[in-house]
Design an enzyme around this catalytic site. Structure first.
Site, PDB file in Angstrom:
ATOM      1  CG  ASP A  30      -2.061   0.980   1.091  1.00  0.00           C
ATOM      2  OD1 ASP A  30      -3.216   0.524   1.010  1.00  0.00           O
ATOM      3  OD2 ASP A  30      -1.814   2.202   1.064  1.00  0.00           O
ATOM      4  CB  ILE A  31       0.840   4.251  -2.182  1.00  0.00           C
ATOM      5  CG1 ILE A  31       1.923   5.160  -2.713  1.00  0.00           C
ATOM      6  CG2 ILE A  31      -0.430   5.032  -1.885  1.00  0.00           C
ATOM      7  CD1 ILE A  31       1.606   5.757  -4.086  1.00  0.00           C
ATOM      8  CD  GLN A  94     -14.793  -0.163  -2.602  1.00  0.00           C
ATOM      9  OE1 GLN A  94     -15.949  -0.400  -2.214  1.00  0.00           O
ATOM     10  NE2 GLN A  94     -14.242  -0.781  -3.637  1.00  0.00           N
ATOM     11  CG  HIS A 100      -8.679  -2.850  -2.316  1.00  0.00           C
ATOM     12  ND1 HIS A 100      -9.568  -2.149  -3.100  1.00  0.00           N
ATOM     13  CD2 HIS A 100      -8.566  -2.167  -1.162  1.00  0.00           C
ATOM     14  CE1 HIS A 100      -9.971  -1.079  -2.439  1.00  0.00           C
ATOM     15  NE2 HIS A 100      -9.386  -1.062  -1.256  1.00  0.00           N
ATOM     16  CG  LEU A 101      -8.004  -9.524   1.794  1.00  0.00           C
ATOM     17  CD1 LEU A 101      -9.191  -9.179   2.698  1.00  0.00           C
ATOM     18  CD2 LEU A 101      -7.956 -11.032   1.554  1.00  0.00           C
ATOM     19  CG  HIS A 102      -6.961  -2.910   3.141  1.00  0.00           C
ATOM     20  ND1 HIS A 102      -6.153  -1.805   2.967  1.00  0.00           N
ATOM     21  CD2 HIS A 102      -8.154  -2.587   2.579  1.00  0.00           C
ATOM     22  CE1 HIS A 102      -6.829  -0.863   2.348  1.00  0.00           C
ATOM     23  NE2 HIS A 102      -8.052  -1.304   2.099  1.00  0.00           N
TER      24      HIS A 102
HETATM   25  P1  AMP Z   1      -9.652   1.553   0.314  1.00  0.00           P
HETATM   26  O1  AMP Z   1      -9.686   2.856   1.080  1.00  0.00           O
HETATM   27  O2  AMP Z   1     -10.092   0.372   1.099  1.00  0.00           O
HETATM   28  O3  AMP Z   1     -10.375   1.688  -1.018  1.00  0.00           O
HETATM   29  O4  AMP Z   1      -8.128   1.283   0.020  1.00  0.00           O
HETATM   30  C1  AMP Z   1      -7.441   1.803  -1.084  1.00  0.00           C
HETATM   31  C2  AMP Z   1      -5.987   1.719  -0.739  1.00  0.00           C
HETATM   32  O5  AMP Z   1      -5.236   1.921  -1.921  1.00  0.00           O
HETATM   33  C3  AMP Z   1      -5.529   2.809   0.265  1.00  0.00           C
HETATM   34  O6  AMP Z   1      -5.023   2.166   1.427  1.00  0.00           O
HETATM   35  C4  AMP Z   1      -4.461   3.568  -0.522  1.00  0.00           C
HETATM   36  O7  AMP Z   1      -3.381   3.979   0.297  1.00  0.00           O
HETATM   37  C5  AMP Z   1      -4.044   2.563  -1.574  1.00  0.00           C
HETATM   38  N1  AMP Z   1      -3.484   3.131  -2.783  1.00  0.00           N
HETATM   39  C6  AMP Z   1      -3.942   4.179  -3.507  1.00  0.00           C
HETATM   40  N2  AMP Z   1      -3.158   4.399  -4.577  1.00  0.00           N
HETATM   41  C7  AMP Z   1      -2.180   3.463  -4.540  1.00  0.00           C
HETATM   42  C8  AMP Z   1      -1.055   3.167  -5.378  1.00  0.00           C
HETATM   43  N3  AMP Z   1      -0.778   3.871  -6.481  1.00  0.00           N
HETATM   44  N4  AMP Z   1      -0.247   2.142  -5.021  1.00  0.00           N
HETATM   45  C9  AMP Z   1      -0.503   1.424  -3.896  1.00  0.00           C
HETATM   46  N5  AMP Z   1      -1.563   1.646  -3.094  1.00  0.00           N
HETATM   47  C10 AMP Z   1      -2.385   2.656  -3.397  1.00  0.00           C
END
Ligand code: AMP
Ligand code: ZN
Length: 114
Positions: A30-31, A94, A100-102
């Site tokens: 995760d970024i 979201q 996506h699964l965290h």
């Molecule tokens: P959600 O809030 O459950 O939709 O999670 C989306 C996740 O994607 C967040 O934790 C962000 O930090 C992550 N995210 C957004 N852009 C990127 C990226 N370019 N690379 C990796 N993770 C990302």
């Protein structure tokens, strides 16, 4: 799907730190990590939210959970424990509309979540 951030990551149009890839799944860091280990496990098939899964996705969703378990072992967080979660829509928090699964670990999490 055009304009989907995670589809762009799958297609390598956007660079990310990939930790696992096969023909159906991708996992990457995760970024904006919320824990020492914070991975995202995604299917290569675009599905926008958990509201859009059906029985036809049964094995795909199962593979995502199995991969979370494997990566937890690989990243050495399985014994202490970890948190997995799918966020869905606004109340679930979201922000990227490709399921996506965290997988979070390396620290203790609270329950109930905030
Ligand atoms: P959600 O809030 O459950 O939709 O999670 C989306 C996740 O994607 C967040 O934790 C962000 O930090 C992550 N995210 C957004 N852009 C990127 C990226 N370019 N690379 C990796 N993770 C990302
Ligand atoms: Zn997508």
């Amino acid at each position: 799907m055009k304009d989907c951030l995670f589809c762009k990551i799958i297609n390598k149009e956007i660079q990310t730190n990939i930790v696992y890839e096969d023909d159906r799944l991708l996992a990457f860091n995760d970024i904006n990590p919320q824990a020492p280990i914070h991975l995202l496990i995604i299917p290569k098939l675009h599905i926008s939210t958990l509201n859009h899964i059906g029985l036809e996705h049964k094995s795909l969703i199962g593979e995502m959970v199995l991969l979370a378990s494997k990566l937890a072992k690989d990243f050495d967080i399985s014994d202490n424990g970890y948190r997995t979660n799918f966020n869905c829509n606004s109340h679930g928090g979201q922000t990227v509309f490709h399921i996506h699964l965290h997988l979070l670990g390396g620290r203790k999490f609270h329950w109930p979540p905030g």
